[in-house]
Enzyme design. Structure first.
Site, PDB file in Angstrom:
ATOM      1  CG  ASP A 296      -2.201   0.827   0.921  1.00  0.00           C
ATOM      2  OD1 ASP A 296      -2.160   1.693   0.020  1.00  0.00           O
ATOM      3  OD2 ASP A 296      -3.231   0.654   1.616  1.00  0.00           O
ATOM      4  CD1 TRP A 297       1.451   6.885   0.247  1.00  0.00           C
ATOM      5  CD2 TRP A 297       0.458   6.897  -1.759  1.00  0.00           C
ATOM      6  NE1 TRP A 297       1.801   8.042  -0.372  1.00  0.00           N
ATOM      7  CE2 TRP A 297       1.199   8.087  -1.615  1.00  0.00           C
ATOM      8  CE3 TRP A 297      -0.243   6.691  -2.953  1.00  0.00           C
ATOM      9  CZ2 TRP A 297       1.248   9.072  -2.608  1.00  0.00           C
ATOM     10  CZ3 TRP A 297      -0.201   7.665  -3.932  1.00  0.00           C
ATOM     11  CH2 TRP A 297       0.546   8.830  -3.761  1.00  0.00           C
TER      12      TRP A 297
END
Ligand code: BGC
Length: 783
Positions: A296-297
């Site tokens: 994820d980011w």
């Protein structure tokens, strides 16, 4: 447009100029090469790549057009030319993606195309209701169709990879991301996960440009964050993980999902980003997943904040070793992986496996044969917002509506009726799109006000919003009161605005915000019938609002065509058929509250002691929710009877057990009902939930019509993670319940005879009945 610094733009122009000399034809594959298998093509390419070029495939940057975390400081263009980037996210539109694709393909040594990722969560430009809403339709075919439309639009606009479906089970509505998933139940969640993956990816061959790569996220147990606080820590038992949180991911993998995204949270002490138990043991070795996993980011960088890595280099090492293939926006893999391989800290074979999976996805999408097949400006113009897409959005929005209460005021008659339309969400084209509304635009959106004005022209409709969703301003109440005074009926559109649910929107109170509850009380005081129309991304605590309304229609955040869809339901053009995919609490203090809970040793007061208080309960509220999981009313009524079992016992290896129920439409209009089947294992080697959904069918019945609905149960449906952590069913007595919600009272009993030795579902690569003790601990050794 991305907001690059000036030197970055200069570099970009220089690279484009150099690239312009390279013939576009040179990137097209030779037909003989194109017919080779994906595996052979990957192997051939991999063998020629330098270490740095391999690492480049694992690097993903955002264009900065749409960000949910800190932006990268690197200039992307020079890295593209050096083959240092494998994927970009948040580049919007066919022209823009084509520009970046050309840069990557024409300036890099092997002309390797980019993957363009985007959060196409409930539509690209035509916005469907939020995923929690469409889950309420229990309509798998229409959910799949909606995702195909989303894929078709996104694919025409250059996107070849969506960060969806979000398949996190969520049992805590304080967590705003409950809006993005399919609710609380692993069975329903798994069925919807399969439908969404099929919708995005089709048969997985990507032969047409109406399909794109999907990404099941967030792996895993992100929905179990403590206290419902987003990004927070998670600690669930391995059994709960496997029985509740993992099944939708397993279903997505079985449906062929191309990618997974690792969750932000840690799980039993190991962040999911570097969790080899999840990414290696379960995903690859047990489930046989062959795609790739993206972080994820900035998930890799966040290993430092978690306190599980001292620096970015170590974070990169841990993540790659654990099985994390692509680095979204951390700038950890790019600077560190080549050195980590050279120093022997990470075996090159692990890097090769990650690169191969990413290259294979690019080959499967057809990008090596035509890097621009997803960036076609002409197709983009003719594809977005097609009339049939808007019709499908309207259709699914009506089917996602859940009628929670109706004392007879609904459906409305349109002729001669005067309506007061109040509430901050009655004419809120942006907010009705909900969280993660992609490229949805408020100018495309039809609001409840706009739709009702068509049905109640002129003076028949009086609109006065009354207040905002937030703040304390009640000066609009006077106009709302005056509209109510002149009306026959009041529709109050209240709930959450688009920014109150979705990522980073955890709440400690789920009451109506701002002056909305006060507005509802004002409307009740008018003495006119009140319809409460809820637009929300999650269950709200409306126990005190409930008596103020004669009817409550839950429309969720309904998307682009929400207005006409809601008008269809309010006026009876469409009979509501949605059922809750999540338990609706009375108060925040009851959370987490879900139907498939364990019994407790003291579930009820002792029968022989009328004043017994030593049982599992609250002293200030009932244990029961306001509305149970699976609940939803209709303008007609349904009755269930004649529950029949094909046999008194289920024999492993024998025929499935047939469960038949007669469903009757006992009202005066046609309607659809969700027929739900639950089982209960009376005695187990570990305690079992009081009920578990194991089947559902959505059926339509004309007024007065009756039909037999049949389900088949096999031992696999009764399997669970037993005391010894083997997966299988246990012999004994089971209850089966059938009805229109999780409180279904019609029941029968059957016996499961002898322990089945081999089941056909569950772990796909390990034999059944394999003892897998203490997997978490074993996995730590792999780090
Ligand atoms: C979210 C993901 C999303 C990613 C890229 C993150 O903040 O958690 O769900 O896919 O951003 O936009």
């Amino acid at each position: 447009m991305p907001t690059h610094r000036p030197q970055c733009i200069v570099a970009l122009i220089a690279v484009i100029c150099i690239a312009a000399f390279v013939s576009a034809a040179s990137v097209r594959a030779d037909p003989a090469v194109a017919s080779a298998s994906v595996e052979d093509r990957v192997r051939a390419l991999l063998g020629r790549m330098t270490l740095e070029e391999k690492v480049g495939q694992l690097v993903q940057y955002s264009s900065r057009q749409d960000m949910t975390g800190p932006a990268s400081s690197s200039s992307i263009a020079p890295q593209l030319g050096a083959g240092g980037v494998g994927s970009l996210l948040n580049i919007i539109g066919a022209a823009e993606t084509r520009k970046w694709q050309r840069l990557a393909v024409e300036s890099s040594r092997f002309h390797i195309p980019l993957l363009f990722g985007l959060d196409v969560v409930h539509g690209y430009r035509t916005i469907f209701p939020i995923p929690l809403a469409t889950a309420a339709s229990w309509d798998l075919a229409r959910i799949e169709h909606a995702e195909r439309i989303a894929a078709t639009e996104a694919a025409a606009a250059g996107i070849n990879w969506t960060f969806a479906p979000m398949v996190d089970i969520a049992r805590d509505p304080r967590w705003g991301r409950i809006a993005e998933g399919a609710g609380e139940d692993p069975f329903l969640g798994s069925a919807i996960a399969r439908a969404r993956v099929r919708g995005f990816q089709g048969d997985g061959r990507f032969a047409t440009t109406g399909t794109i790569l999907a990404c099941a996220k967030h792996f895993a147990a992100y929905g179990a964050v403590q206290a419902g606080r987003d990004y927070f820590t998670t600690d669930v038992s391995e059994r709960t993980l496997r029985e509740v949180y993992l099944p939708p991911f397993h279903a997505a993998v079985d449906a062929g999902v191309g990618t997974l995204m690792a969750a932000f949270n840690d799980l039993d002490g190991t962040p999911c980003t570097s969790n080899s138990f999840l990414l290696d043991r379960v995903l690859r070795r047990e489930w046989g997943f062959h795609g790739f996993v993206v972080s994820d980011w900035a998930g890799i960088e966040e290993l430092r904040a978690h306190g599980s890595a001292a620096d970015l280099r170590d974070a990169a090492r841990q993540a790659l070793l654990a099985g994390l293939d692509m680095d979204m926006q951390s700038e950890a893999y790019g600077p560190h992986l080549a050195e980590l391989v050279r120093s022997g800290a990470v075996p090159e074979s692990r890097l090769d496996a990650a690169v191969s999976a990413i290259l294979a996805a690019k080959f499967r999408l057809g990008l090596f044969d035509d890097p621009y097949r997803y960036c076609d400006e002409a197709r983009e113009k003719t594809t977005l917002l097609r009339a049939e897409f808007l019709d499908a959005a309207r259709d699914l929005a009506r089917r996602s509506c859940v009628l929670l209460k109706n004392n007879g005021v609904l459906p409305l008659k349109t002729s001669g009726l005067t309506v007061a339309l109040v509430g901050p969400l009655a004419d809120a084209p942006f907010h009705q799109l909900g969280a993660w509304h992609g490229q949805g635009r408020k100018e495309d959106t039809v609001t409840v006000r706009a739709a009702l004005e068509q049905m109640f022209p002129g003076e028949q409709l009086r609109y006065a919003p009354g207040c905002e969703t937030r703040g304390e301003d009640t000066t609009g109440f006077a106009a709302a009161r005056s509209a109510a005074a002149k009306a026959d009926v009041i529709i109050a559109v209240l709930g959450e605005d688009a920014d109150q649910s979705g990522e980073a929107t955890s709440r400690t109170s789920l009451d109506l915000t701002g002056p909305q509850a006060a507005l509802l009380r004002e409307m009740r005081a008018s003495g006119k019938p009140v319809i409460l129309l809820l637009m929300t991304g999650r269950p709200l605590t409306i126990e005190s609002a409930e008596p103020l309304a004669d009817a409550i229609l839950l429309a969720w955040h309904p998307g682009t065509m929400g207005g006409p869809a809601i008008a269809d339901v309010l006026t009876g053009a469409c009979n509501p058929s949605g059922h809750l995919p999540v338990t609706w609490p009375r108060s925040v203090g009851q959370i987490p509250i879900f139907y498939a809970h364990k019994a407790s040793g003291r579930p009820l007061p002792r029968a022989d002691e009328p004043d017994d208080r030593y049982f599992s309960h609250y002293i200030d509220a009932p244990n029961t929710p306001l509305y149970p999981f699976g609940f939803g009313l209709s303008y007609t009524t349904f009755a269930f009877d004649q529950l029949r079992l094909g046999a008194p016992a289920l024999r492993p290896g024998g025929a499935p057990l047939t469960v038949t129920v007669r469903v009757r439409n006992t009202g005066t209009r046609a309607g659809e009902e969700v027929v739900q089947l639950y089982v209960h294992d009376r005695v187990g080697s570990v305690t079992r939930p009081v009920r578990e959904l194991k089947g559902f069918q959505k059926i339509g019945l004309a007024a007065g019509e009756a039909r037999d609905v049949e389900f088949q149960l096999t031992p696999a449906d009764l399997a669970f993670w037993r005391a010894d952590m083997t997966f299988g069913a246990e012999p004994g007595e089971f209850d089966v319940f059938v009805g229109g919600d999780s409180n279904a009272s019609l029941s029968a009993q059957f016996l499961l005879e002898t322990t089945p030795t081999a089941l056909t579902s569950g772990l796909s690569t390990l034999p059944f009945n394999t003892p897998i003790p203490h997997l978490f601990k074993a996995a730590q050794g792999l780090r």
